[in-house]
Design a protein around this motif. Structure first.
Motif, mmCIF file in Angstrom:
data_model
loop_
_atom_site.group_PDB
_atom_site.id
_atom_site.type_symbol
_atom_site.label_atom_id
_atom_site.label_comp_id
_atom_site.label_asym_id
_atom_site.label_seq_id
_atom_site.Cartn_x
_atom_site.Cartn_y
_atom_site.Cartn_z
ATOM 1 N N VAL A 1 5.802 -3.478 -4.349
ATOM 2 C CA VAL A 1 4.781 -3.970 -5.273
ATOM 3 C C VAL A 1 5.233 -3.717 -6.709
ATOM 4 O O VAL A 1 5.640 -2.599 -7.051
ATOM 5 C CB VAL A 1 3.417 -3.292 -5.035
ATOM 6 N N VAL B 1 4.122 2.314 0.224
ATOM 7 C CA VAL B 1 4.911 1.187 -0.254
ATOM 8 C C VAL B 1 5.614 1.545 -1.565
ATOM 9 O O VAL B 1 5.038 2.195 -2.431
ATOM 10 C CB VAL B 1 3.990 -0.044 -0.468
ATOM 11 N N LEU C 1 5.085 -8.219 -3.980
ATOM 12 C CA LEU C 1 3.812 -8.577 -4.604
ATOM 13 C C LEU C 1 3.888 -8.251 -6.086
ATOM 14 O O LEU C 1 4.197 -7.108 -6.454
ATOM 15 C CB LEU C 1 2.671 -7.803 -3.948
ATOM 16 N N PRO D 1 0.461 -6.775 3.809
ATOM 17 C CA PRO D 1 1.290 -5.836 3.046
ATOM 18 C C PRO D 1 2.660 -6.395 2.671
ATOM 19 O O PRO D 1 3.352 -6.974 3.507
ATOM 20 C CB PRO D 1 1.427 -4.637 3.998
ATOM 21 N N ALA D 2 3.013 -6.224 1.409
ATOM 22 C CA ALA D 2 4.358 -6.556 0.933
ATOM 23 C C ALA D 2 5.248 -5.334 1.099
ATOM 24 O O ALA D 2 4.772 -4.206 1.253
ATOM 25 C CB ALA D 2 4.304 -6.977 -0.533
ATOM 26 N N GLY E 1 -4.734 -7.859 -6.218
ATOM 27 C CA GLY E 1 -3.510 -7.315 -5.652
ATOM 28 C C GLY E 1 -3.770 -6.295 -4.554
ATOM 29 O O GLY E 1 -3.106 -6.297 -3.507
ATOM 30 N N ILE F 1 6.631 1.302 -5.246
ATOM 31 C CA ILE F 1 5.924 0.720 -6.385
ATOM 32 C C ILE F 1 6.817 0.784 -7.614
ATOM 33 O O ILE F 1 7.326 1.862 -7.963
ATOM 34 C CB ILE F 1 4.608 1.474 -6.664
ATOM 35 N N GLN G 1 -2.600 -6.626 -0.679
ATOM 36 C CA GLN G 1 -1.731 -5.623 -0.065
ATOM 37 C C GLN G 1 -2.366 -5.053 1.198
ATOM 38 O O GLN G 1 -1.668 -4.709 2.147
ATOM 39 C CB GLN G 1 -1.405 -4.510 -1.077
ATOM 40 N N ARG G 2 -3.688 -4.953 1.204
ATOM 41 C CA ARG G 2 -4.351 -4.434 2.405
ATOM 42 C C ARG G 2 -4.319 -5.454 3.543
ATOM 43 O O ARG G 2 -4.179 -5.092 4.708
ATOM 44 C CB ARG G 2 -5.796 -4.053 2.078
ATOM 45 N N LEU H 1 -3.008 2.106 -4.563
ATOM 46 C CA LEU H 1 -1.932 1.683 -3.668
ATOM 47 C C LEU H 1 -1.325 2.878 -2.948
ATOM 48 O O LEU H 1 -1.087 2.830 -1.739
ATOM 49 C CB LEU H 1 -0.835 0.957 -4.461
#
Length: 225
Positions: free
Chosen positions: A49, A73, A5, A45-46, A37, A75, A41-42, A67
């Motif tokens: 990010v 995740v 993402l 989910p990627a 974003g 980042i 993501q919620r 996030l």
């Protein structure tokens, strides 16, 4: 195929990153604001990010914090701002890595692959719980406990702590830690320093006078009992 993402308000940069990542084999999608974003993501989910710092509305720093509150995740900050204060602030907010624009897509792809390898890393042989005074580290279970209470750490913090714990009492240089934890041959040593600082806040009674995770001036860090 890994999902990425890209949270970037500049339409041209966002589209070019998405297209370049798709060429590298990623399932990439973009969001123009932090709010968009975070919602994406919620809902879907990627795996990773990418976040710009200069976003309208909620800025990149707060986006990272939100996030990080939601999940673990990986980042990566992608920003034109390379001032030390901005880099440190982004890492302290919870980012795992920091890439300065203009982005070399091959370098970014290599970093994403390293993050993916770290996320999937498992210990080949069973490793017992490692004890450092009132601190317990369980590499197999992925847990850190202090006086029996669970300590919330990010994936990167956990891998950094395990690396130091498995070499207890030995000094590891920042470059060694970058190679072993981030899997980078060379790189920005601020990544190590900020993550060590975050760990100290979580595992030490007094992060300003650490008892376990100590600095060996001019050499690096070690974890001691």
């Amino acid at each position: 195929m890994s999902g990425v993402l890209v949270i970037e308000d500049d339409d041209r940069i966002r589209l070019s990153l998405v297209l370049a990542l798709e060429d590298e084999g990623y399932a990439a999608r973009g969001a123009a604001t932090a709010e968009e974003g975070l919602a994406l993501q919620r809902s879907e989910p990627a795996d990773t990010v990418l976040v710009d710092l200069m976003l309208p509305g909620i800025d990149g720093f707060e986006c990272i914090r939100q996030l990080r509150r939601d999940d673990d995740v990986p980042i990566v900050v992608v920003s034109a701002r390379d001032d030390t204060h901005d880099v440190v602030a982004a890492l302290e907010a919870g980012a795992d890595d920091y890439v300065v624009k203009p982005v070399a897509i091959k370098e970014l792809s290599a970093r994403l692959r390293a993050l993916k390898r770290r996320a999937r890393a498992v210990t080949a042989d069973p490793v017992p719980t490692l004890t450092f005074g009132d601190l317990e580290i369980s590499p197999e279970a992925g847990e850190v406990r202090k006086r029996g209470a669970a300590v919330a750490v990010t994936r990167t913090e956990f891998q950094l702590l395990c690396e130091l714990a498995e070499h207890a009492g030995r000094v590891l240089s920042r470059q060694q830690l970058l190679q072993r934890v981030w899997q980078y041959d060379g790189g920005d040593e601020r990544l190590v320093d900020v993550h060590v600082g975050r760990l100290r806040q979580k595992i030490e009674d007094d992060s300003g006078s650490p008892r376990h995770l100590v600095t060996v001036r001019g050499l690096g860090y070690k974890l001691q009992r």
